[in-house]
Design an enzyme around this catalytic site. Structure first.
Site, PDB file in Angstrom:
ATOM      1  N   ILE A 105      -6.209  -2.175   5.833  1.00  0.00           N
ATOM      2  CA  ILE A 105      -6.258  -3.229   4.680  1.00  0.00           C
ATOM      3  C   ILE A 105      -5.762  -4.347   5.052  1.00  0.00           C
ATOM      4  O   ILE A 105      -4.848  -4.950   4.557  1.00  0.00           O
ATOM      5  CB  ILE A 105      -4.809  -2.784   3.884  1.00  0.00           C
ATOM      6  CG1 ILE A 105      -5.198  -0.921   4.050  1.00  0.00           C
ATOM      7  CG2 ILE A 105      -5.410  -2.632   2.748  1.00  0.00           C
ATOM      8  CD1 ILE A 105      -5.919   0.013   3.259  1.00  0.00           C
ATOM      9  N   CYS A 129      18.168 -25.620  -7.529  1.00  0.00           N
ATOM     10  CA  CYS A 129      15.788 -25.691  -8.209  1.00  0.00           C
ATOM     11  C   CYS A 129      15.160 -24.937  -8.552  1.00  0.00           C
ATOM     12  O   CYS A 129      14.031 -24.515  -9.491  1.00  0.00           O
ATOM     13  CB  CYS A 129      15.720 -26.005  -6.044  1.00  0.00           C
ATOM     14  SG  CYS A 129      15.976 -26.732  -5.072  1.00  0.00           S
ATOM     15  N   THR A 165       2.526  -7.996   3.461  1.00  0.00           N
ATOM     16  CA  THR A 165       2.987  -8.132   1.504  1.00  0.00           C
ATOM     17  C   THR A 165       4.077  -9.285   1.526  1.00  0.00           C
ATOM     18  O   THR A 165       3.289  -9.820   0.353  1.00  0.00           O
ATOM     19  CB  THR A 165       3.397  -6.890   1.844  1.00  0.00           C
ATOM     20  OG1 THR A 165       2.175  -6.160   1.364  1.00  0.00           O
ATOM     21  CG2 THR A 165       3.722  -6.721   0.252  1.00  0.00           C
ATOM     22  N   LYS A 194     -12.873 -15.609   3.304  1.00  0.00           N
ATOM     23  CA  LYS A 194     -13.562 -16.027   1.988  1.00  0.00           C
ATOM     24  C   LYS A 194     -13.080 -17.266   2.488  1.00  0.00           C
ATOM     25  O   LYS A 194     -13.824 -17.951   1.086  1.00  0.00           O
ATOM     26  CB  LYS A 194     -12.446 -15.138   0.874  1.00  0.00           C
ATOM     27  CG  LYS A 194     -12.367 -13.905  -0.227  1.00  0.00           C
ATOM     28  CD  LYS A 194     -11.556 -13.180  -1.055  1.00  0.00           C
ATOM     29  CE  LYS A 194     -10.605 -13.290  -0.562  1.00  0.00           C
ATOM     30  NZ  LYS A 194     -10.587 -12.132   0.493  1.00  0.00           N
ATOM     31  N   ILE A 214       0.616  -0.937  -0.175  1.00  0.00           N
ATOM     32  CA  ILE A 214      -0.156  -0.076   0.042  1.00  0.00           C
ATOM     33  C   ILE A 214       0.642   1.621  -0.190  1.00  0.00           C
ATOM     34  O   ILE A 214       0.614   2.215  -0.998  1.00  0.00           O
ATOM     35  CB  ILE A 214      -0.768  -0.248   1.488  1.00  0.00           C
ATOM     36  CG1 ILE A 214      -1.662  -1.518   1.527  1.00  0.00           C
ATOM     37  CG2 ILE A 214      -1.440   1.460   1.686  1.00  0.00           C
ATOM     38  CD1 ILE A 214      -3.001  -1.270   0.021  1.00  0.00           C
ATOM     39  N   HIS A 223      -7.587 -10.731  -6.506  1.00  0.00           N
ATOM     40  CA  HIS A 223      -9.428 -10.949  -6.620  1.00  0.00           C
ATOM     41  C   HIS A 223      -9.904 -10.616  -7.322  1.00  0.00           C
ATOM     42  O   HIS A 223      -9.649  -8.654  -7.457  1.00  0.00           O
ATOM     43  CB  HIS A 223      -9.935 -11.002  -5.126  1.00  0.00           C
ATOM     44  CG  HIS A 223      -9.058 -11.339  -4.318  1.00  0.00           C
ATOM     45  ND1 HIS A 223      -9.279 -13.137  -4.560  1.00  0.00           N
ATOM     46  CD2 HIS A 223      -8.355 -11.351  -3.438  1.00  0.00           C
ATOM     47  CE1 HIS A 223      -8.486 -13.451  -3.259  1.00  0.00           C
ATOM     48  NE2 HIS A 223      -8.008 -12.718  -2.787  1.00  0.00           N
ATOM     49  N   VAL A 240       9.021   5.084  12.553  1.00  0.00           N
ATOM     50  CA  VAL A 240       8.643   6.081  12.821  1.00  0.00           C
ATOM     51  C   VAL A 240       8.019   6.025  14.514  1.00  0.00           C
ATOM     52  O   VAL A 240       7.718   5.434  15.242  1.00  0.00           O
ATOM     53  CB  VAL A 240       6.815   7.165  12.449  1.00  0.00           C
ATOM     54  CG1 VAL A 240       6.343   7.896  13.444  1.00  0.00           C
ATOM     55  CG2 VAL A 240       6.837   6.919  11.258  1.00  0.00           C
TER      56      VAL A 240
HETATM   57  C1  FAD Z   1      -2.992 -15.066   4.891  1.00  0.00           C
HETATM   58  C2  FAD Z   1      -2.948 -13.407   4.334  1.00  0.00           C
HETATM   59  C3  FAD Z   1      -3.249 -14.111   2.617  1.00  0.00           C
HETATM   60  C4  FAD Z   1      -3.671 -12.511   1.452  1.00  0.00           C
HETATM   61  N1  FAD Z   1      -3.635 -13.265   0.490  1.00  0.00           N
HETATM   62  C5  FAD Z   1      -4.123 -12.146  -0.229  1.00  0.00           C
HETATM   63  C6  FAD Z   1      -4.347 -11.911  -1.385  1.00  0.00           C
HETATM   64  O1  FAD Z   1      -4.380 -13.301  -2.063  1.00  0.00           O
HETATM   65  N2  FAD Z   1      -4.799 -11.494  -2.361  1.00  0.00           N
HETATM   66  C7  FAD Z   1      -4.718 -10.333  -1.914  1.00  0.00           C
HETATM   67  O2  FAD Z   1      -5.086  -9.121  -2.484  1.00  0.00           O
HETATM   68  N3  FAD Z   1      -4.797  -9.661  -0.481  1.00  0.00           N
HETATM   69  C8  FAD Z   1      -4.116 -10.510  -0.055  1.00  0.00           C
HETATM   70  N4  FAD Z   1      -3.932 -10.282   1.492  1.00  0.00           N
HETATM   71  C9  FAD Z   1      -3.783  -9.025   2.176  1.00  0.00           C
HETATM   72  C10 FAD Z   1      -3.180  -8.102   1.769  1.00  0.00           C
HETATM   73  O3  FAD Z   1      -1.713  -9.170   2.155  1.00  0.00           O
HETATM   74  C11 FAD Z   1      -2.960  -6.893   2.332  1.00  0.00           C
HETATM   75  O4  FAD Z   1      -3.969  -6.184   2.059  1.00  0.00           O
HETATM   76  C12 FAD Z   1      -1.948  -5.782   1.915  1.00  0.00           C
HETATM   77  O5  FAD Z   1      -0.178  -6.791   2.093  1.00  0.00           O
HETATM   78  C13 FAD Z   1      -1.204  -5.699   2.946  1.00  0.00           C
HETATM   79  O6  FAD Z   1      -0.314  -3.572   2.744  1.00  0.00           O
HETATM   80  P1  FAD Z   1       0.412  -3.014   3.724  1.00  0.00           P
HETATM   81  O7  FAD Z   1       1.132  -2.236   3.395  1.00  0.00           O
HETATM   82  O8  FAD Z   1      -1.040  -2.593   4.523  1.00  0.00           O
HETATM   83  O9  FAD Z   1       0.166  -3.405   5.177  1.00  0.00           O
HETATM   84  P2  FAD Z   1       2.444  -4.243   5.545  1.00  0.00           P
HETATM   85  O10 FAD Z   1       2.954  -5.035   3.952  1.00  0.00           O
HETATM   86  O11 FAD Z   1       1.941  -4.515   6.544  1.00  0.00           O
HETATM   87  O12 FAD Z   1       3.226  -2.488   4.931  1.00  0.00           O
HETATM   88  C14 FAD Z   1       3.358  -2.033   6.430  1.00  0.00           C
HETATM   89  C15 FAD Z   1       4.490  -1.367   7.062  1.00  0.00           C
HETATM   90  O13 FAD Z   1       4.351  -0.810   7.834  1.00  0.00           O
HETATM   91  C16 FAD Z   1       5.719  -0.950   8.660  1.00  0.00           C
HETATM   92  N5  FAD Z   1       5.775  -0.480   9.578  1.00  0.00           N
HETATM   93  C17 FAD Z   1       4.550  -0.321  10.334  1.00  0.00           C
HETATM   94  N6  FAD Z   1       4.755   0.649  11.931  1.00  0.00           N
HETATM   95  C18 FAD Z   1       5.925   1.278  11.695  1.00  0.00           C
HETATM   96  C19 FAD Z   1       6.115   2.937  11.650  1.00  0.00           C
HETATM   97  N7  FAD Z   1       6.721   2.799  13.294  1.00  0.00           N
HETATM   98  N8  FAD Z   1       7.093   3.376  11.482  1.00  0.00           N
HETATM   99  C20 FAD Z   1       7.567   2.852   9.910  1.00  0.00           C
HETATM  100  N9  FAD Z   1       7.079   1.711   9.551  1.00  0.00           N
HETATM  101  C21 FAD Z   1       5.838   1.031  10.166  1.00  0.00           C
HETATM  102  C22 FAD Z   1       5.977  -2.120   8.683  1.00  0.00           C
HETATM  103  O14 FAD Z   1       7.293  -2.313   8.020  1.00  0.00           O
HETATM  104  C23 FAD Z   1       5.350  -2.785   7.132  1.00  0.00           C
HETATM  105  O15 FAD Z   1       6.622  -2.989   6.274  1.00  0.00           O
HETATM  106  C24 FAD Z   1      -3.544 -11.684   2.880  1.00  0.00           C
HETATM  107  C25 FAD Z   1      -3.370 -11.376   3.617  1.00  0.00           C
HETATM  108  C26 FAD Z   1      -2.474 -12.545   4.519  1.00  0.00           C
HETATM  109  C27 FAD Z   1      -2.808 -12.244   5.730  1.00  0.00           C
END
Ligand code: FAD
Length: 589
Positions: free
Chosen positions: A439, A506, A127, A353, A98, A135, A272
């Site tokens: 998210i 592999c 992520t 789902k 995101i 999806h 942060v």
């Molecule tokens: C098991 C599972 C399966 C999924 N399968 C799917 C799928 O097939 N298709 C789909 O569309 N979605 C899927 N999702 C959902 C998807 O993975 C998430 O919606 C998405 O990865 C969220 O991204 P994000 O960037 O919000 O969060 P994150 O990837 O968690 O990123 C947040 C970032 O913020 C950083 N952060 C946190 N606190 C701080 C701080 N204080 N200072 C600086 N940085 C900070 C963290 O280090 C992290 O890197 C799945 C989720 C799960 C758990």
């Protein structure tokens, strides 16, 4: 209806729920549709069930569940550094899919943008551990923001994948009903079968039509012809041909690299710890590395979004993590099914789902994910019970699948709020602070549309945005040796002999690709970072062969001693000292 009228109605409803669910005596406050709960409750179970019931109240915009219960962990407040390390028009917090999507989208404009991530790499949080499904939106609750953005995001994937040169396949998906779909209910089997075979597919198709998602009904015979390993209990399927798969970390890395190429600064290992707000507006972001002055903060911190919001005095939700575990199988059986699939069972688990048997873009099959509330935001363990549950849940769909061929298992945590929808809006309390929270799935599929929405919010909030003339949407594809034809392989080896040395057998990864990853725009400085970019260590042997070889290359290229090479985080050393077999000259292959 006026705002305060709404608030008082919501409050009455909250108090009623609290009385019913044993939350008598808790403090309830409702402001601008956001419910704030304070006080004490008996257990985490009650904390979750009360939060979820309140989250369902119509017009409740968010639930800040501050209820204490025995054993609840407190957030440790970290110290930041005082010196100024930068200034930016916008600071994005979080380097997941995101944050990186938003960074890339914002880099279209003439702005100074800094993305800060606390981890050592992008794509290390949720992520990293998802199923890579793009999806279509059919699995989401109708009318939710996450469904809207999923439908839009899915449609953007063709173009964005081409621009960023990342793998994306529209592999298709079966949504299957079986003789057991309604086994939970005590209804005669002829009626249950009729509902499963005719009524359920009809409802799905009608939803699909409403959303503009191409889908069609497939009879049992046709399904079994196309997927000979599917259970004989299958009754019918709805086929969704545009269901896609991608690689979540390659996508995120590509977004981040393209953002960097277009002028964004990415500061990793930078956590942060506080946000300075003056006269109701954002002034600066305080990190473990120093202070960044800014008037706009985009909070894309995933599981920690509520804590970041709290730092700004803008908390409008509470994140409660839900773990999902997945099993990954050997590529040798990747052709066992031709499309991803899931079986419908009723009643459905809320906000889930149901998982399925899914293809990966790299040719593996995966089973999962599960869903389970967990208290710890960092708990990515996979327990014996979870693995058992996956075997029980998914072996049903393809009963003769060689399920002992698991090569890896992993878990990720969904950043759920109690309203169970994406929470993307400017803060009502602090000017310049934008929430991009809650998210959970389908955040990967929705990411491009989430980024678009955030751009519009920032425009509306007064960020001056002039499009750059020289924005370059395209990222050069790194060499992927195994994908090249023989002629291309020959040519590239002639240019650089390192592409002629296979390091990971592999996955057929060459030394050239590993060296490229180490010197990429976001340098891969750990074993996992190299793995995410090249797949070295992701195959059947899970690095048993290539790990020491990759570590040697990393040490050589960066000049760090071999004993200091890490798996991922700062002190996750792989070696404790010198071992003969590793360090003998000439024993590097
Ligand atoms: C098991 C599972 C399966 C999924 N399968 C799917 C799928 O097939 N298709 C789909 O569309 N979605 C899927 N999702 C959902 C998807 O993975 C998430 O919606 C998405 O990865 C969220 O991204 P994000 O960037 O919000 O969060 P994150 O990837 O968690 O990123 C947040 C970032 O913020 C950083 N952060 C946190 N606190 C701080 C701080 N204080 N200072 C600086 N940085 C900070 C963290 O280090 C992290 O890197 C799945 C989720 C799960 C758990």
């Amino acid at each position: 209806m006026g705002k305060s009228m709404n608030d008082s109605r919501i409050r009455k409803k909250v108090e009623k729920i609290a009385r019913k669910e044993g939350g008598v005596g808790i403090g309830v406050r409702v402001e601008g549709g956001i419910v704030y709960l304070d006080g004490k409750i008996d257990s985490r179970k009650d904390f979750l069930s009360l939060g979820s019931s309140i989250g369902k109240i119509k017009h409740a915009g968010g639930v800040v569940n501050n209820l204490e219960y025995p054993g609840k962990k407190k957030r440790e407040k970290k110290q930041g550094k005082k010196e100024k390390i930068g200034e930016a028009d916008v600071v994005i917090v979080g380097g997941g899919v995101i944050g990186c999507s938003i960074a890339r989208e914002l880099s279209h404009y003439d702005l100074k943008i800094i993305l800060v991530g606390k981890a050592e790499d992008v794509a290390t949080g949720t992520t990293k551990a998802n199923n890579g499904m793009v999806h279509t939106g059919i699995g989401e609750k109708m009318g939710t923001l996450k469904q809207k953005l999923c439908v839009e995001g899915h449609q953007m994937y063709d173009d964005i994948s081409k621009e960023l040169c990342i793998p994306y396949k529209k592999c298709g998906m079966w949504i299957i009903t079986t003789g057991d779909s309604l086994a939970h209910y005590k209804i005669p089997s002829f009626l249950a079968n009729f509902i499963a075979k005719r009524v359920v597919p009809f409802i799905i198709l009608r939803r699909g039509k409403k959303l503009g998602i191409p889908m069609h009904l497939v009879k049992r015979e046709e399904l079994l012809r196309q997927e000979p390993h599917v259970t004989e209990k299958a009754l019918a399927a709805v086929y969704s041909p545009t269901y896609g798969i991608t690689c979540p970390y390659l996508f995120t890395i590509a977004l981040a690299e393209n953002a960097i190429e277009n002028g964004v600064d990415i500061m990793l290992n930078t956590e942060v710890v506080d946000i300075d707000v003056k006269d109701g507006s954002v002034k600066s972001v305080i990190t473990t590395e120093g202070v960044i002055d800014t008037h706009f903060v985009v909070n894309a911190a995933g599981l920690y979004a509520d804590e970041i919001a709290e730092m700004a005095g803008a908390r409008e939700y509470t994140i409660h993590p839900k773990k999902g575990s997945t099993l990954l199988f050997d590529k040798e059986y990747g052709n066992y099914i031709n499309h991803s699939m899931s079986a419908l069972k009723f009643p459905r688990t809320e906000h889930y789902k149901g998982g399925g048997i899914m293809l990966t873009v790299d040719g593996n099959i995966q089973w999962g994910p599960t869903v389970e509330e967990v208290p710890d935001r960092d708990d990515t363990s996979v327990t014996y019970e979870e693995i058992e549950r996956i075997f029980q849940g998914y072996s049903y769909l393809t009963p003769d699948f060689p399920s002992k061929t698991v090569i890896a298992y992993f878990a990720g945590l969904r950043a759920s709020t109690f309203t169970e929808d994406f929470f993307i809006q400017p803060s009502k309390k602090v000017k310049g602070f934008v929430h991009v929270a809650g998210i959970q799935s389908p955040g990967l599929a929705a990411a491009p549309a989430v980024a678009d929405m955030v751009i519009n919010i920032l425009k509306n909030e007064g960020l001056p945005m002039n499009e750059k003339q020289d924005f370059n949407p395209c990222r050069k594809k790194p060499v992927v040796f195994r994908e090249l034809g023989n002629e291309e392989k020959k040519k590239i080896m002639e240019k650089n002999s390192l592409y002629g040395r296979i390091v990971c057998r592999c996955e057929q990864v060459t030394e050239g690709e590993i060296v490229d990853a180490i010197h990429a725009p976001i340098p891969a400085l750990s074993m996992d970072a190299i793995k995410r970019r090249t797949r070295a260590g992701m195959g059947r042997c899970q690095g048993a062969f290539c790990l020491p070889r990759v570590a040697r290359i990393l040490a050589r290229e960066t000049g760090i001693p071999l004993e200091r090479v890490v798996k991922n985080i700062e002190d996750s050393y792989l070696f404790v000292g010198k071992a003969k077999c590793l360090l003998e000259v000439g024993n590097e292959n």
